[in-house]
Design a protein around this motif. Structure first.
Motif, short mmCIF file in Angstrom:
data_model
loop_
_atom_site.label_atom_id
_atom_site.label_comp_id
_atom_site.label_asym_id
_atom_site.label_seq_id
_atom_site.Cartn_x
_atom_site.Cartn_y
_atom_site.Cartn_z
N ARG A 19 0.84 -1.20 0.00
CA ARG A 19 0.00 0.00 0.00
C ARG A 19 0.87 1.25 0.00
O ARG A 19 0.59 2.23 -0.72
N HIS A 74 2.36 1.63 -3.52
CA HIS A 74 1.36 2.04 -4.49
C HIS A 74 0.96 3.49 -4.29
O HIS A 74 0.77 4.23 -5.27
N ASP A 75 0.81 3.90 -3.03
CA ASP A 75 0.50 5.31 -2.76
C ASP A 75 1.63 6.22 -3.23
O ASP A 75 1.40 7.30 -3.78
N ALA A 98 3.71 5.56 -5.69
CA ALA A 98 3.64 5.62 -7.16
C ALA A 98 2.55 6.57 -7.62
O ALA A 98 2.73 7.32 -8.59
N ASP A 99 1.41 6.58 -6.93
CA ASP A 99 0.32 7.49 -7.29
C ASP A 99 0.75 8.94 -7.11
O ASP A 99 0.45 9.80 -7.96
N ARG A 100 1.45 9.24 -6.01
CA ARG A 100 1.91 10.61 -5.77
C ARG A 100 2.92 11.04 -6.82
O ARG A 100 2.97 12.21 -7.21
N GLY A 133 2.98 9.82 -9.87
CA GLY A 133 2.38 9.74 -11.20
C GLY A 133 3.08 8.74 -12.11
O GLY A 133 3.22 8.98 -13.31
N ALA A 189 2.98 1.57 -10.67
CA ALA A 189 3.48 0.90 -9.47
C ALA A 189 4.33 -0.30 -9.87
O ALA A 189 4.10 -0.92 -10.91
#
Length: 563
Positions: free
Chosen positions: A105, A108-109, A111-113, A115, A118
């Motif tokens: 988690r 993945h978070d 990677a989202d931040r 952009g 993941a």
């Protein structure tokens, strides 16, 4: 455009330019391979239309056609070898999502931040480093056969135990940011090409085993030579491409925990220092005794705590204890630590892939008795066996029992006695190591599968096992060069002294987190034995050692228990 955006774009652009250069090398190699075939087609077409008649043209056509067939066969062999060759893959402990949902988690978070895509999976390495590793090559076994869109994130296991969650996230930010460049088709294709060439070169260098591989030795060597030439031409572009990828990733990650990352990098340096001391001073003596510490990552915390206490290197350590350690992101930290510890023993020492009678785990509470005391008594026994073989008589005032007096009196006779004893011990150690090596075969595909299975069970997901150890014998990264005869003799004499101290003066074996096996006298560590021992074996001067023995209360004439 912001400075960060500009820096990231420049790095990404440089990486794409180098990737295209690598693909052009691949294209030129393909063009060279098909050139004779194209020339043969032109000659046959010209002959069919009456533009190249005559016996001379016919001979040229068939000669070029034969050359084209040979070149195409060679090109096909190289292409097949590159596609089928297994690139080098780092030995790791696979960590399934069920075994570390909070860690997945976090990644993945992150990677989202950033952009970016993941990572496809997470694995642990018993080293102080983290990187992305592409395992999407068609020849890779296990889940890697499913062409993965993103590489695997490999995390240094000591980081999880020493760092806090926020620090780990800051350290991983520039690593995870690299998945953005990895998703670019040109960069991905260029990496596959280079890794395939590297795998082909490695495959050609493996000794031929079996009648089929021996029969194909020369063709394999020829194909490997071509792959090596191509790889040499790619090396500069590949290095620049990776620099561009790293620069782009680092620039992109500046927006995420940048201030904390500076502090976290200090913890990376501390973790490396503690890990190196733990492996060379604590783990290595155990490995040589046929025991492998099963909680190395937990041990690095104790080592760094001791380093902080002695040298004041980890400022603010007490305040960090109140924060959540990164190992809490794992469901079963102990199982992951055990798997990483076994992998460390294999990589740095070459131990077996499975536990056995001569290769058993040991926890830190058992270390003094199971490793330190056993090490001392084994070395003392070897010392007396060599003295027996040399015909050295027992001590003057003692019967035929093993005593420290026998060793001291022999070394007092002069330097020549010390040299002969050192040579005898070196020969005995070499024989024993050779016998142990015969009992432990080199790593092979079958053995690597067993190692992967052990790691997979620890991670809680048997499907995540990656048996990708490669054909190289272990250890891949030996910790220390071979010891000299003087070093071995000093170790053995010191071991004999420690045995005598335990048996006659009430001392005890102990564990020092930074220096390894240690002698405890009245509960206090005695680290001043090395100099008196060296005076004895190098100069034949037993005075300093006798003074030391008197201060501890050791009786040199009393028998010592050996194993």
């Amino acid at each position: 455009m912001s400075g960060t955006g500009t820096g990231e774009e420049l790095g990404a652009r440089a990486a794409r330019v180098r990737a295209r250069a690598l693909l052009r090398i691949r294209g030129r190699a393909t063009a060279v391979a098909v050139l004779p075939a194209a020339l043969a087609v032109v000659l046959f077409a010209a002959g069919a239309q009456g533009f190249a008649d005559g016996s001379g043209w016919a001979a040229a056509r068939w000669a070029v056609a034969g050359c084209a067939v040979v070149v195409l066969l060679i090109a096909a062999a190289v292409a097949i070898t590159v596609v089928r060759a297994k690139p080098a893959v780092s030995p790791t402990v696979p960590l399934g999502e069920k075994a570390a949902p909070d860690l997945y988690r976090l990644v993945h978070d992150l990677a989202d931040r950033l952009g970016v895509p993941a990572p496809s999976a997470i694995a642990l390495t018993p080293d102080c480093d983290s990187w992305l590793e592409d395992r999407s090559h068609p020849s890779a076994g296990g889940p890697a056969r499913r062409a993965q869109a993103a590489p695997v994130l490999v995390i240094g296991s000591p980081f999880l135990w020493w760092m806090r969650v926020a620090e780990l996230r800051a350290v991983l930010a520039p690593v995870v940011a690299g998945t953005g460049s990895s998703a670019h088709p040109d960069i991905a294709a260029a990496r596959r090409f280079v890794r395939g060439l590297d795998g082909a070169v490695a495959d050609a260098s493996v000794p031929a085993r079996g009648p089929v591989r021996r029969a194909l030795r020369l063709p394999r060597a020829f194909v490997g030579r071509i792959a090596r030439i191509l790889l040499r031409s790619c090396r500069g572009h590949a290095a620049e491409m990776e620099r561009g990828v790293a620069a782009a990733a680092s620039t992109r990650a500046q927006a995420v925990d940048y201030g904390l990352r500076i502090v976290a990098q200090e913890q990376v340096g501390l973790a490396y220092a503690g890990w190196d001391r733990l492996l060379t001073r604590v783990a290595l003596p155990a490995w040589r005794m046929g025991r492998w510490p099963s909680q190395l990552d937990a041990g690095v915390v104790s080592a760094l705590t001791e380093l902080s206490r002695r040298d004041r290197l980890a400022e603010g350590y007490a305040s960090r204890l109140g924060e959540r350690p990164a190992c809490d992101l794992l469901e079963e930290p102990g199982a992951a630590d055990e798997a990483a510890s076994l992998l460390a023993a294999r990589l740095f020492h070459g131990g077996p892939a499975e536990t056995g009678p001569d290769w058993a785990p040991v926890d830190w509470q058992q270390y003094p008795d199971e490793v330190v005391d056993r090490k001392w008594r084994s070395e003392a026994a070897r010392l007396h066996r060599v003295l027996d073989a040399m015909g050295v008589p027992p001590a003057a005032a003692v019967g035929g029992v093993p005593t420290l007096a026998r060793v001291v009196e022999h070394l007092e006779t002069g330097e020549h006695g010390g040299e002969a004893l050192a040579a005898g011990i070196s020969a005995a150690v070499a024989r024993e190591e050779a016998e142990a090596q015969e009992r432990v075969p080199d790593a092979a595909p079958g053995g690597s599968a067993q190692a992967g299975g052990s790691a997979g069970s620890a991670s809680g997901s048997g499907d995540d096992v990656l048996a990708l150890w490669g054909p190289d014998p272990l250890p891949l990264f030996p910790l220390q060069p071979p010891r000299t005869g003087t070093d071995l003799l000093a170790d053995h004499v010191a071991a004999m002294v420690c045995c005598a101290a335990v048996d006659t003066a009430g001392a005890a074996p102990g564990l020092d987190w930074l220096d390894g096996p240690t002698l405890l006298v009245d509960g206090e560590r005695r680290a001043d034995l090395g100099s008196p021992v060296l005076s004895l074996i190098e100069e034949g001067d037993a005075g300093p050692l006798r003074t030391w023995l008197a201060s501890v209360g050791v009786r040199t004439d009393k028998p010592v228990r050996l194993v």
